[in-house]
Design an enzyme around this catalytic site. Structure first.
Site, short mmCIF file in Angstrom:
data_model
loop_
_atom_site.label_atom_id
_atom_site.label_comp_id
_atom_site.label_asym_id
_atom_site.label_seq_id
_atom_site.Cartn_x
_atom_site.Cartn_y
_atom_site.Cartn_z
N ARG A 57 0.82 -1.22 0.11
CA ARG A 57 0.39 -0.17 0.14
C ARG A 57 1.09 1.26 0.04
O ARG A 57 1.56 0.85 0.51
CB ARG A 57 -0.90 0.43 1.51
CG ARG A 57 -2.23 -0.73 1.38
CD ARG A 57 -3.33 -0.39 0.48
NE ARG A 57 -4.27 -1.55 -0.12
CZ ARG A 57 -4.65 -2.61 -0.95
NH1 ARG A 57 -3.18 -3.17 -1.68
NH2 ARG A 57 -5.59 -3.60 -0.69
N HIS A 62 -0.62 0.60 -10.00
CA HIS A 62 -1.79 -0.35 -8.96
C HIS A 62 -2.19 -1.49 -9.86
O HIS A 62 -3.52 -1.79 -9.68
CB HIS A 62 -2.47 -0.10 -8.14
CG HIS A 62 -3.07 -0.60 -7.15
ND1 HIS A 62 -4.00 -0.08 -5.60
CD2 HIS A 62 -3.36 -2.33 -6.97
CE1 HIS A 62 -3.70 -1.01 -4.73
NE2 HIS A 62 -3.50 -2.03 -5.56
P1 NDP Z 1 -1.26 -11.34 4.24
O1 NDP Z 1 -2.08 -11.18 5.67
O2 NDP Z 1 -1.72 -12.62 3.41
O3 NDP Z 1 -0.11 -11.68 4.94
C1 NDP Z 1 0.59 -10.85 5.65
C2 NDP Z 1 1.89 -10.75 6.32
O4 NDP Z 1 2.50 -9.48 7.19
C3 NDP Z 1 1.93 -11.93 7.69
O5 NDP Z 1 3.08 -12.07 6.85
C4 NDP Z 1 2.21 -11.63 8.62
O6 NDP Z 1 2.95 -11.75 9.78
C5 NDP Z 1 3.06 -9.75 8.05
N1 NDP Z 1 2.22 -8.28 8.98
C6 NDP Z 1 1.81 -8.12 9.64
N2 NDP Z 1 2.22 -6.98 10.74
C7 NDP Z 1 3.22 -7.41 10.92
C8 NDP Z 1 4.07 -6.53 11.63
N3 NDP Z 1 3.41 -5.47 12.21
N4 NDP Z 1 5.23 -7.09 11.61
C9 NDP Z 1 5.59 -8.12 11.15
N5 NDP Z 1 5.20 -7.99 9.76
C10 NDP Z 1 3.90 -8.21 10.16
O7 NDP Z 1 -1.64 -10.68 3.20
P2 NDP Z 1 -0.84 -10.74 1.80
O8 NDP Z 1 -0.24 -11.08 1.21
O9 NDP Z 1 -2.45 -10.65 1.00
O10 NDP Z 1 -1.44 -9.33 1.64
C11 NDP Z 1 -0.05 -8.37 1.18
C12 NDP Z 1 -0.33 -6.33 0.74
O11 NDP Z 1 -0.43 -6.76 -0.51
C13 NDP Z 1 -1.43 -6.50 1.07
O12 NDP Z 1 -0.89 -4.76 1.46
C14 NDP Z 1 -1.96 -6.11 0.74
O13 NDP Z 1 -3.41 -4.55 0.74
C15 NDP Z 1 -1.49 -5.20 -0.82
N6 NDP Z 1 -1.70 -6.84 -2.53
C16 NDP Z 1 -1.23 -5.25 -3.28
C17 NDP Z 1 -1.52 -5.80 -4.77
C18 NDP Z 1 -1.47 -4.93 -5.52
O14 NDP Z 1 -1.87 -5.04 -6.98
N7 NDP Z 1 -0.36 -3.98 -5.68
C19 NDP Z 1 -2.99 -6.41 -4.74
C20 NDP Z 1 -3.28 -7.42 -3.71
C21 NDP Z 1 -2.82 -7.08 -2.47
P3 NDP Z 1 2.01 -13.24 10.76
O15 NDP Z 1 1.35 -13.25 9.73
O16 NDP Z 1 3.37 -13.64 11.87
O17 NDP Z 1 0.91 -12.08 11.76
C1 OXD Z 2 -6.14 -6.14 -3.24
C2 OXD Z 2 -5.72 -4.91 -4.48
O1 OXD Z 2 -6.55 -5.88 -1.99
O2 OXD Z 2 -6.11 -4.78 -5.52
O3 OXD Z 2 -5.71 -6.83 -4.22
O4 OXD Z 2 -4.36 -3.23 -4.48
#
Ligand code: NDP
Ligand code: OXD
Length: 290
Positions: A205, A253
């Site tokens: 993000r 994006h």
């Molecule tokens: P998940 O919720 O599946 O995974 C999140 C990860 O971040 C986990 O490994 C979690 O660790 C870790 N995490 C969360 N908080 C912390 C913290 N405070 N310190 C350290 N590690 C942390 O996320 P996704 O993989 O589904 O999505 C990742 C990102 O991609 C999101 O921001 C989403 O909005 C973005 N996104 C962007 C898209 C694009 O087109 N650019 C498309 C889709 C998604 P733990 O499991 O140990 O809590």
């Molecule tokens: C999502 C994105 O959150 O597209 O899936 O960013």
């Protein structure tokens, strides 16, 4: 897919109190609070920060994220492209082509280059496995340890291990969810801990990035390149400083999307589960914020 379902669209929402499930990504402010019969919020994608930001939302209504192969492959493909494009110096061949020049440059071994993932959830793991399969050294940082990583991947957890993680990242990929803890993560403190000349990729993000800190780190040479798919303000304004920089790659994006069919399938499946007293698949933990 389900002709028996009464589907409403934003232009024709009908009686709001009849709506049982809402499919959305960035709902209009206050909409969630006006749906008094709501039993399921189905996010069209993986990130739910815009849904959680609607303070009118009843926190008891479960939220399901849509995770499917399309979004995982899309993200792994995008991150793989960004890493390889910079690591192999592909921009030089684009310049050479324009000048009709044939210049072969030796490619270093990917094993000498470490790609680190801040966040190794549904999408981070897909990217990490892809890069590991390409021969890159991989490491990841998350809150807790997780399984399913390639055996050679180095794993780091929590604030105490952040510096150790960053010190070894030639490329840093941000795939954290946007929460109170992670907002501004990509700032001076993180850039200063990375090896000089690192590549930073933000596909999570825009609010993870402190824009002024990135510009300062690029200007000083501490960071060599940034690849950015997400921005605090989207669309990125035409006057924004990022557009004119040769050391920043910008995409609008587009890194990854879930398929429309799986959004529909997961909505139907989750609503059926909730009607039977169950919980949605890929349910959001509202307290953790992802
Ligand atoms: P998940 O919720 O599946 O995974 C999140 C990860 O971040 C986990 O490994 C979690 O660790 C870790 N995490 C969360 N908080 C912390 C913290 N405070 N310190 C350290 N590690 C942390 O996320 P996704 O993989 O589904 O999505 C990742 C990102 O991609 C999101 O921001 C989403 O909005 C973005 N996104 C962007 C898209 C694009 O087109 N650019 C498309 C889709 C998604 P733990 O499991 O140990 O809590
Ligand atoms: C999502 C994105 O959150 O597209 O899936 O960013």
């Amino acid at each position: 897919m389900a002709p028996e379902v009464d589907v409403r669209t934003p232009k024709c929402m009908g009686e709001l109190t009849q709506i049982e499930a809402l499919i959305c990504w960035k709902p209009e402010a206050g909409l969630l609070g006006s749906l008094s019969s709501l039993r399921l919020i189905q996010a069209t994608g993986a990130g739910v920060d815009a849904i959680l930001a609607d303070t009118s939302r009843d926190p008891a209504v479960p939220i399901g994220r849509t995770i499917d192969v399309e979004i995982a492959h899309g993200m792994a493909g995008y991150v793989g492209w960004a890493v390889l494009d910079h690591f192999r110096g592909m921009s030089r061949y684009r310049v050479d082509q324009a000048a009709r020049q044939w210049n072969q440059v030796e490619t270093p071994s990917p094993a000498t280059h470490t790609v680190g993932f801040a966040g190794v959830g549904a999408l981070g793991i897909a990217c990490l496995r892809e890069l590991a399969a390409q021969g890159f050294a991989t490491r990841c940082w998350s809150r807790q340890t997780r399984g399913g990583l390639p055996s050679e991947t180095e794993q780091f957890t929590g604030a105490a291990e952040l510096d150790g993680f960053l010190r070894g990242c030639n490329t840093l990929v941000c795939l954290l969810p946007l929460t109170g803890e992670t907002r501004g993560f990509l700032g001076k403190r993180v850039f200063d801990a990375l090896p000089v000349g690192a590549h930073v990729i933000n596909v999570a993000r825009g609010e993870h990035l402190v824009e002024a800190d990135l510009l300062a780190a690029l200007d000083s040479g501490r960071i060599a390149r940034a690849t950015l798919d997400v921005f605090t303000q989207e669309p990125l304004p035409a006057a924004h400083a990022f557009w004119g920089r040769g050391d920043i790659s910008i995409t609008p994006h587009i890194a990854a999307r879930a398929g429309a069919r799986s959004v529909a399938e997961q909505t139907l499946m989750n609503l059926a589960a909730i009607r039977q007293g169950g919980t949605p698949r890929h349910a959001v933990d509202s307290r953790a914020g992802y």
